[in-house]
Scaffold this motif. Structure first.
Motif, mmCIF file in Angstrom:
data_model
loop_
_atom_site.group_PDB
_atom_site.id
_atom_site.type_symbol
_atom_site.label_atom_id
_atom_site.label_comp_id
_atom_site.label_asym_id
_atom_site.label_seq_id
_atom_site.Cartn_x
_atom_site.Cartn_y
_atom_site.Cartn_z
ATOM 1 N N ILE A 138 -2.006 84.921 40.777
ATOM 2 C CA ILE A 138 -0.690 84.270 40.778
ATOM 3 C C ILE A 138 -0.062 84.482 39.402
ATOM 4 C CG2 ILE A 138 -1.781 82.002 40.361
ATOM 5 C CD1 ILE A 138 0.584 80.782 41.943
ATOM 6 N N VAL A 139 1.157 84.995 39.402
ATOM 7 C CA VAL A 139 1.866 85.243 38.138
ATOM 8 C C VAL A 139 3.018 84.253 38.030
ATOM 9 C CG1 VAL A 139 3.146 86.917 36.739
ATOM 10 C CG2 VAL A 139 1.318 87.719 38.256
ATOM 11 N N ILE A 140 3.125 83.642 36.837
ATOM 12 C CA ILE A 140 4.172 82.638 36.571
ATOM 13 C C ILE A 140 5.032 83.128 35.411
ATOM 14 C CG2 ILE A 140 4.581 80.222 35.830
ATOM 15 C CD1 ILE A 140 2.947 80.228 38.300
ATOM 16 N N PHE A 141 6.344 83.112 35.572
ATOM 17 C CA PHE A 141 7.219 83.427 34.424
ATOM 18 C C PHE A 141 8.332 82.392 34.267
ATOM 19 C CE2 PHE A 141 8.953 85.756 38.015
ATOM 20 C CZ PHE A 141 10.265 85.307 38.005
ATOM 21 N N GLY A 142 8.334 81.375 35.128
ATOM 22 C CA GLY A 142 9.374 80.355 35.048
ATOM 23 C C GLY A 142 8.919 79.118 35.786
ATOM 24 N N ALA A 143 9.667 78.044 35.618
ATOM 25 C CA ALA A 143 9.354 76.787 36.305
ATOM 26 C C ALA A 143 10.670 76.046 36.519
ATOM 27 C CB ALA A 143 8.376 75.968 35.483
ATOM 28 N N THR A 144 11.454 76.540 37.476
ATOM 29 C CA THR A 144 12.784 75.969 37.700
ATOM 30 C C THR A 144 12.704 74.483 38.022
ATOM 31 O OG1 THR A 144 13.621 78.075 38.468
ATOM 32 C CG2 THR A 144 14.858 76.140 39.181
ATOM 33 N N THR A 145 11.689 74.063 38.789
ATOM 34 C CA THR A 145 11.589 72.639 39.104
ATOM 35 C C THR A 145 10.956 71.922 37.908
ATOM 36 O OG1 THR A 145 9.662 73.113 40.516
ATOM 37 C CG2 THR A 145 11.769 72.818 41.595
ATOM 38 N N GLU A 146 9.626 71.853 37.800
ATOM 39 C CA GLU A 146 9.066 71.183 36.617
ATOM 40 C C GLU A 146 7.918 71.996 36.056
ATOM 41 O OE1 GLU A 146 8.014 66.907 36.573
ATOM 42 O OE2 GLU A 146 9.483 66.775 38.205
ATOM 43 N N ASP A 147 7.656 71.799 34.771
ATOM 44 C CA ASP A 147 6.602 72.580 34.092
ATOM 45 C C ASP A 147 5.204 72.043 34.383
ATOM 46 O OD1 ASP A 147 8.772 73.752 32.948
ATOM 47 O OD2 ASP A 147 8.268 73.235 30.876
ATOM 48 N N ASP A 148 5.063 70.712 34.516
ATOM 49 C CA ASP A 148 3.720 70.132 34.628
ATOM 50 C C ASP A 148 3.272 70.064 36.080
ATOM 51 O OD1 ASP A 148 3.547 69.772 31.923
ATOM 52 O OD2 ASP A 148 4.434 67.767 31.986
ATOM 53 N N VAL A 149 2.081 70.639 36.336
ATOM 54 C CA VAL A 149 1.547 70.615 37.706
ATOM 55 C C VAL A 149 0.118 70.071 37.676
ATOM 56 C CG1 VAL A 149 2.902 72.585 38.513
ATOM 57 C CG2 VAL A 149 0.641 72.986 37.541
ATOM 58 N N ASN A 150 -0.326 69.506 38.818
ATOM 59 C CA ASN A 150 -1.735 69.117 38.939
ATOM 60 C C ASN A 150 -2.505 70.312 39.463
ATOM 61 O OD1 ASN A 150 -1.467 66.433 38.185
ATOM 62 N ND2 ASN A 150 -0.706 65.911 40.226
ATOM 63 N N LEU A 151 -3.646 70.562 38.860
ATOM 64 C CA LEU A 151 -4.444 71.704 39.308
ATOM 65 C C LEU A 151 -5.864 71.230 39.611
ATOM 66 C CD1 LEU A 151 -4.780 74.776 39.683
ATOM 67 C CD2 LEU A 151 -5.173 74.958 37.236
ATOM 68 N N ASP A 152 -6.319 71.478 40.840
ATOM 69 C CA ASP A 152 -7.692 71.145 41.214
ATOM 70 C C ASP A 152 -8.586 72.269 40.678
ATOM 71 O OD1 ASP A 152 -10.134 70.965 42.511
ATOM 72 O OD2 ASP A 152 -9.250 70.035 44.293
ATOM 73 N N LEU A 153 -9.225 72.009 39.540
ATOM 74 C CA LEU A 153 -9.981 73.065 38.857
ATOM 75 C C LEU A 153 -11.126 73.584 39.717
ATOM 76 C CD1 LEU A 153 -10.131 71.704 35.203
ATOM 77 C CD2 LEU A 153 -8.817 73.634 36.064
ATOM 78 N N ARG A 154 -11.784 72.668 40.455
ATOM 79 C CA ARG A 154 -12.941 73.089 41.257
ATOM 80 C C ARG A 154 -12.519 74.089 42.338
ATOM 81 N NH1 ARG A 154 -17.820 71.256 40.749
ATOM 82 N NH2 ARG A 154 -16.954 69.750 39.300
ATOM 83 N N LYS A 155 -11.420 73.739 43.022
ATOM 84 C CA LYS A 155 -10.926 74.668 44.051
ATOM 85 C C LYS A 155 -10.548 75.994 43.403
ATOM 86 C CE LYS A 155 -9.149 71.871 47.791
ATOM 87 N NZ LYS A 155 -7.996 71.099 48.204
ATOM 88 N N PHE A 156 -9.973 75.892 42.196
ATOM 89 C CA PHE A 156 -9.503 77.095 41.505
ATOM 90 C C PHE A 156 -10.676 78.017 41.144
ATOM 91 C CE2 PHE A 156 -7.901 79.653 38.004
ATOM 92 C CZ PHE A 156 -6.652 80.017 38.472
ATOM 93 N N PHE A 157 -11.740 77.443 40.571
ATOM 94 C CA PHE A 157 -12.822 78.363 40.161
ATOM 95 C C PHE A 157 -13.656 78.824 41.345
ATOM 96 C CE2 PHE A 157 -14.891 74.297 38.545
ATOM 97 C CZ PHE A 157 -16.031 74.295 39.333
#
Ligand SMILES: NC(=O)c1ccc[n+]([C@@H]2O[C@H](COP(=O)([O-])OP(=O)(O)OC[C@H]3O[C@@H](n4cnc5c(N)ncnc54)[C@H](OP(=O)(O)O)[C@@H]3O)[C@@H](O)[C@H]2O)c1
Length: 327
Positions: A244-263
């Motif tokens: 996933i590539v991110i270069f902007g955040a038109t809505t909001e910058d802060d997101v919750n990330l489930d690290l376990r699901k991610f790794f």
């Protein structure tokens, strides 16, 4: 010359002194400029206690005068401006003295601009003035995000939330030219239709259940610049091991990330911003090879820049918004 400025916290049209080119610089008579979401955020970042700053990052025009030591351009040349300042060669990050045109330096919402000849590229012949004036920032950002960072390959599937964004309209075309499958989302039915018309293979409603809608798809790459409103849904529909590539955040910058699901999912998250001059040249080469045109939603006159910014802020556009400098 006439210019659209931010002065002591207020947007206004203002008569400014005509700039003169110094060593290595060129005076451009601007034909068109392009609006970017960045222009809307300048008041927050520039403060309310500062003198007039000419807004604008994108533009195209004709070389009017060259300063001493200019070797690459001459009077009468048709050029586009590269707003990615001083980032010349490909590199993983921009140089320390990197800036984007339009703050702190005066930008393109004016009849003329003086800029280093290193920031100019010949105007692609197949583009109109309006098209040339809106291209550089969004096309370069999309190109780096898609090819340098996302390394999109032929036959891969790309997902782009927010199909109507200026950058997304370039991404759809780049990815189709590269032989990828392209899926987009938009909250607007009209924009979904426009995205399909531009070459997207599938367009879903941003407000629908993406996992359900895309259960038969394998998404290799997501390019998400919407931010908080879509980030976690984007991760849910990405294949395991996808990017996933991110270069902007038109809505909001802060997101919750489930690290376990991610790794466990072996995902890769990549940041990207604008790009180098080498990448801009590759972008323009690609656009020339494919005779690709930017999507222009609407063109305003310099006198109506305020309305143009309101129009961009309201978010109904599909593609880019242009400004004509001389009616
Ligand atoms: N880092 C860089 O170098 C760079 C360069 C260019 C742009 N950017 C950033 O990248 C972002 C995209 O810029 P842009 O000018 O191409 O587009 P934009 O005008 O900011 O477009 C925003 C898109 O986001 C979607 N959107 C907005 N609010 C939403 C919400 N609440 N829920 C779901 N979707 C929503 C809209 O989709 P629909 O209307 O289609 O639903 C729209 O197409 C901006 O944040 C901009 O600042 C960064």
């Amino acid at each position: 010359m006439k210019a659209f400025v931010l002065e002591y916290g207020e947007f206004k049209l203002k008569e400014m002194d005509d700039p003169a080119p110094g060593h290595g610089e060129v005076l451009i008579s601007l034909k068109t400029a392009g609006l970017n979401r960045r222009d809307l955020s300048i008041p927050k970042r520039y403060g309310k206690d500062k003198e007039a700053l000419i807004l604008g990052s994108d533009g195209a025009g004709i070389v009017e005068k060259t300063g001493e030591g200019v070797t690459k351009f001459k009077q009468g040349d048709e050029v586009i401006i590269n707003p990615s300042l001083r980032w010349y060669d490909n590199s993983s990050v921009p140089p320390e003295d990197y800036d984007i045109l339009g703050m702190p330096d005066h930008g393109t919402f004016a009849e003329n601009i003086v800029i280093s000849e290193e920031q100019l590229e010949p105007k692609p012949k197949h583009l109109s003035w309006d098209e040339a004036g809106v291209t550089a920032l969004a096309a370069l950002t999309g190109y780096r995000a898609l090819f340098t960072r996302g390394e999109l390959k032929k036959d891969e599937t790309l997902f782009i939330p927010g199909a109507g964004s200026g950058v997304a309209t370039f991404l759809i075309q780049f990815a189709k030219n590269a032989g990828a499958r392209v899926i987009v989302s938009s909250r607007s039915e009209e924009k979904r239709k426009q995205a399909l018309g531009l070459g997207a293979d599938v367009a879903i409603d941003t407000e629908s259940n993406w996992e359900e809608q895309l259960k038969n798809e394998t998404i290799d790459l997501v390019i998400d610049s919407v931010g908080k409103a879509t980030f976690n849904d984007s991760l849910k529909i990405l294949k395991r091991g996808g990017k996933i590539v991110i270069f902007g955040a038109t809505t909001e910058d802060d997101v919750n990330l489930d690290l376990r699901k991610f790794f466990y999912g072996q995902y890769t998250l990549l940041g990207s911003t604008m790009g180098s001059r080498d990448e801009l040249r590759d972008t323009l080469k690609h656009m020339n090879q494919h005779q690709m045109h930017p999507v222009i939603d609407r063109t305003f006159q310099l006198d109506d820049t305020h309305q143009a910014l309101d129009y961009l802020e309201n978010g109904n556009q599909f593609g880019k918004v242009a400004l004509n400098m001389k009616s």
